[in-house]
Design a protein around this motif. Structure first.
Motif, mmCIF file in Angstrom:
data_model
loop_
_atom_site.group_PDB
_atom_site.id
_atom_site.type_symbol
_atom_site.label_atom_id
_atom_site.label_comp_id
_atom_site.label_asym_id
_atom_site.label_seq_id
_atom_site.Cartn_x
_atom_site.Cartn_y
_atom_site.Cartn_z
ATOM 1 N N HIS A 48 -18.925 4.038 -9.521
ATOM 2 C CA HIS A 48 -19.785 4.725 -10.480
ATOM 3 C C HIS A 48 -19.615 4.176 -11.889
ATOM 4 N N ARG A 49 -18.359 3.880 -12.251
ATOM 5 C CA ARG A 49 -18.104 3.350 -13.596
ATOM 6 C C ARG A 49 -18.824 2.029 -13.832
ATOM 7 N N HIS A 50 -19.000 1.272 -12.758
ATOM 8 C CA HIS A 50 -19.608 -0.054 -12.901
ATOM 9 C C HIS A 50 -21.038 -0.095 -12.377
ATOM 10 N N GLY A 51 -21.603 1.070 -12.111
ATOM 11 C CA GLY A 51 -23.005 1.135 -11.702
ATOM 12 C C GLY A 51 -23.290 0.450 -10.382
ATOM 13 N N ILE A 52 -22.333 0.493 -9.451
ATOM 14 C CA ILE A 52 -22.490 -0.179 -8.156
ATOM 15 C C ILE A 52 -22.847 0.858 -7.091
ATOM 16 N N VAL A 53 -23.952 0.598 -6.410
ATOM 17 C CA VAL A 53 -24.364 1.463 -5.310
ATOM 18 C C VAL A 53 -23.470 1.173 -4.097
ATOM 19 N N MET A 54 -23.129 2.218 -3.342
ATOM 20 C CA MET A 54 -22.274 2.036 -2.175
ATOM 21 C C MET A 54 -22.863 0.975 -1.243
ATOM 22 N N PRO A 55 -22.157 -0.124 -1.009
ATOM 23 C CA PRO A 55 -22.697 -1.205 -0.165
ATOM 24 C C PRO A 55 -22.730 -0.801 1.311
ATOM 25 N N GLU A 56 -23.824 -1.135 1.976
ATOM 26 C CA GLU A 56 -23.985 -0.770 3.375
ATOM 27 C C GLU A 56 -24.090 -1.983 4.294
ATOM 28 N N THR A 57 -24.001 -3.186 3.726
ATOM 29 C CA THR A 57 -24.037 -4.411 4.518
ATOM 30 C C THR A 57 -22.963 -5.356 3.990
ATOM 31 N N TRP A 58 -22.623 -6.373 4.779
ATOM 32 C CA TRP A 58 -21.647 -7.349 4.302
ATOM 33 C C TRP A 58 -22.133 -8.112 3.071
ATOM 34 N N PRO A 59 -23.403 -8.543 3.005
ATOM 35 C CA PRO A 59 -23.861 -9.186 1.759
ATOM 36 C C PRO A 59 -23.723 -8.264 0.556
ATOM 37 N N ALA A 60 -23.993 -6.968 0.756
ATOM 38 C CA ALA A 60 -23.859 -6.020 -0.364
ATOM 39 C C ALA A 60 -22.402 -5.852 -0.763
ATOM 40 N N ILE A 61 -21.491 -5.895 0.200
ATOM 41 C CA ILE A 61 -20.061 -5.822 -0.120
ATOM 42 C C ILE A 61 -19.648 -7.035 -0.945
ATOM 43 N N ILE A 62 -20.078 -8.218 -0.534
ATOM 44 C CA ILE A 62 -19.735 -9.436 -1.271
ATOM 45 C C ILE A 62 -20.315 -9.384 -2.681
ATOM 46 N N SER A 63 -21.536 -8.887 -2.818
ATOM 47 C CA SER A 63 -22.152 -8.757 -4.147
ATOM 48 C C SER A 63 -21.342 -7.804 -5.020
ATOM 49 N N ALA A 64 -20.903 -6.688 -4.447
ATOM 50 C CA ALA A 64 -20.081 -5.731 -5.203
ATOM 51 C C ALA A 64 -18.750 -6.362 -5.605
ATOM 52 N N PHE A 65 -18.154 -7.130 -4.696
ATOM 53 C CA PHE A 65 -16.902 -7.829 -5.015
ATOM 54 C C PHE A 65 -17.093 -8.748 -6.221
ATOM 55 N N HIS A 66 -18.173 -9.535 -6.208
ATOM 56 C CA HIS A 66 -18.427 -10.470 -7.306
ATOM 57 C C HIS A 66 -18.648 -9.724 -8.631
ATOM 58 N N THR A 67 -19.410 -8.624 -8.575
ATOM 59 C CA THR A 67 -19.666 -7.837 -9.793
ATOM 60 C C THR A 67 -18.364 -7.303 -10.371
ATOM 61 N N LEU A 68 -17.547 -6.707 -9.525
ATOM 62 C CA LEU A 68 -16.277 -6.159 -9.991
ATOM 63 C C LEU A 68 -15.377 -7.252 -10.541
ATOM 64 N N LYS A 69 -15.315 -8.369 -9.840
ATOM 65 C CA LYS A 69 -14.465 -9.472 -10.278
ATOM 66 C C LYS A 69 -14.896 -9.983 -11.650
ATOM 67 N N SER A 70 -16.209 -10.072 -11.872
ATOM 68 C CA SER A 70 -16.714 -10.554 -13.159
ATOM 69 C C SER A 70 -16.388 -9.605 -14.299
ATOM 70 N N ARG A 71 -16.077 -8.352 -13.964
ATOM 71 C CA ARG A 71 -15.743 -7.350 -14.974
ATOM 72 C C ARG A 71 -14.242 -7.076 -15.043
ATOM 73 N N GLY A 72 -13.473 -7.954 -14.420
ATOM 74 C CA GLY A 72 -12.019 -7.848 -14.521
ATOM 75 C C GLY A 72 -11.383 -6.848 -13.590
ATOM 76 N N VAL A 73 -12.107 -6.423 -12.565
ATOM 77 C CA VAL A 73 -11.573 -5.463 -11.600
ATOM 78 C C VAL A 73 -11.307 -6.179 -10.283
ATOM 79 N N SER A 74 -10.101 -6.060 -9.760
ATOM 80 C CA SER A 74 -9.790 -6.632 -8.454
ATOM 81 C C SER A 74 -10.461 -5.767 -7.384
ATOM 82 N N PRO A 75 -11.331 -6.335 -6.580
ATOM 83 C CA PRO A 75 -12.152 -5.484 -5.710
ATOM 84 C C PRO A 75 -11.457 -4.936 -4.471
ATOM 85 N N LEU A 76 -10.541 -5.709 -3.877
ATOM 86 C CA LEU A 76 -10.042 -5.349 -2.554
ATOM 87 C C LEU A 76 -8.542 -5.072 -2.572
#
Length: 407
Positions: free
Chosen positions: A141-169
């Motif tokens: 929610h803090r980063h405006g990411i919708v709950m990912p429901e597919t593997w491509p969406a998970i990878i996209s969320a990982f990249h977004t978080l990483k670009s903002r300095g958050v370790s995703p996994l």
């Protein structure tokens, strides 16, 4: 030895229980075993061995048994149960099974795992689901990411978080944690039939397929994202990172629920559980099973009395509530269980009806220890070394399949 003057359930000597439960949630579960047995005047001495995947504990159990000094009770998983029974180390528990109606209360899948030559030789306790995606929704929610429901969406969320300095996994660089991630990817992309053929039967055509290449490519993409933040942390420390918001996702079994409840008193409101995205609804499982070893302190009579107590509905309900899993028995009420466990039971029953129950390869449920270690080593090496190619992993796994046929 048991005193002849003892009551039917009293065992005079301490029962040593060897296991690898050392996290806060696991320790609480192990203590519930001790408490339950103490109510029947059975003294339990927990013997916990560090190591989340259980490799060290299994090696110690083997060494003790060879030396003629096994513990009275040990945590054992999957095919290892029949192996220990074939070597003559385990008590037969048919008296407990007959008295407790095990044949009626256990699913055929569970019965088969816990029997050798038609006799029960271990006690099924817990079914754990491994294809859970644990999510810190506050971080999303803090980063405006919708709950990912597919593997491509998970990878996209990982990249977004990483670009903002958050370790995703939330994950540690231990082989079992890493390979469990791949197990979820492979099942998610290929489904149950593919997974069985490729990673249980080691069928060369399934291994040498586009699905395997896609799974390895996704596995490598995640490695590239998380590599610089990867440490050798245990899974429970990774769960603490998830709860604290230092990580957004964790892909692992429902023992996470037990850990979160031990840390927080209940499941935190900001942590949610979702089935890992997959092409079909399915359930990757392992089981916690207790085996009773022949020792001077534990005879057949006492072993069966001990098994009856562990197989009692009140213990199974109490233990599974704490551990985070679901009972490996039919008819156990889930009153007081967390919502993830209740969803897990619904999904388990559906997967059983659609032949989509998948034994975990990395968690000792599907293949021999030799094959498990070899496959795990290949996948772990691939994840950690960019120089290892998909084609080399596929070639090595096809060779393993051929060697398994020749064994």
């Amino acid at each position: 030895m048991r005193s002849t003057a003892a009551t039917a359930t009293t065992i005079s000597a301490d029962i040593h229980f060897l296991h690898w439960w050392t996290s806060k949630g696991e320790t609480k579960a192990a203590e519930s075993v001790k408490t339950t047995l103490s109510e029947s005047d059975i003294a339990l001495a927990n013997v916990p061995i560090e190591g989340g995947g259980g490799a060290t504990a299994k090696a110690i159990l083997q060494a003790r048994a060879i030396a003629g000094n096994p513990p009275e009770m040990a945590l054992i998983e999957g095919p290892a149960i029949k192996s220990w029974a074939a070597l003559g180390f385990l008590h037969q528990l048919n008296r407990a099974a007959e008295n407790g109606g095990w044949h009626e209360k256990l699913l055929p899948l569970v019965k088969d795992i816990h029997q050798f030559e038609g006799r029960f030789v271990a006690i099924p306790v817990t079914i754990h689901r491994l294809n859970w995606l644990w999510v810190n929704t506050d971080v999303l929610h803090r980063h405006g990411i919708v709950m990912p429901e597919t593997w491509p969406a998970i990878i996209s969320a990982f990249h977004t978080l990483k670009s903002r300095g958050v370790s995703p996994l939330a994950i540690g660089n231990e082989p079992w944690q890493i390979v469990q991630l791949f197990e979820n990817i492979a099942f998610g992309l290929g489904g149950s039939a593919y997974y069985r053929q490729a990673f249980i039967e080691l069928d060369p055509k399934a291994i040498d397929s586009d699905v395997t290449r896609q799974a390895l490519a996704l596995f490598r993409e995640i490695s590239d994202i998380v590599a610089e933040d990867l440490s050798n942390q245990s899974w429970d420390v990774a769960t603490q990172d998830l709860m604290a918001g230092r990580r957004a996702f964790q892909i692992t079994g429902d023992w996470v629920a037990g850990e979160l409840m031990a840390l927080n008193g209940r499941l935190p409101l900001g942590i949610s559980c979702y089935p890992v995205p997959s092409k079909e609804s399915g359930f990757i499982y392992n089981m916690d099973s207790f085996a009773l070893f022949h020792t001077q302190q534990l005879d057949s009579h006492d072993a069966n009395k001990l098994a009856e107590r562990i197989a009692s509905p009140d213990f199974l309900q109490r233990f599974n509530q704490v551990k985070g899993g679901i009972p490996a028995w039919q008819g156990i009420e889930l009153n007081g269980f967390n919502h993830c466990a209740r969803q897990s039971m619904t999904d388990f029953q559906y997967a059983a009806s659609t032949h989509a129950l998948i034994p975990s390869m990395i968690d000792s449920m599907a293949v021999s220890p030799v094959i498990q270690k070899a496959v795990s080593s290949e996948l772990y090496r691939f994840f950690n070394h960019a120089s290892v190619t998909s084609e080399s992993v596929i070639a090595h796994m096809k060779n393993l399949g051929a060697s398994q046929i020749n064994l």
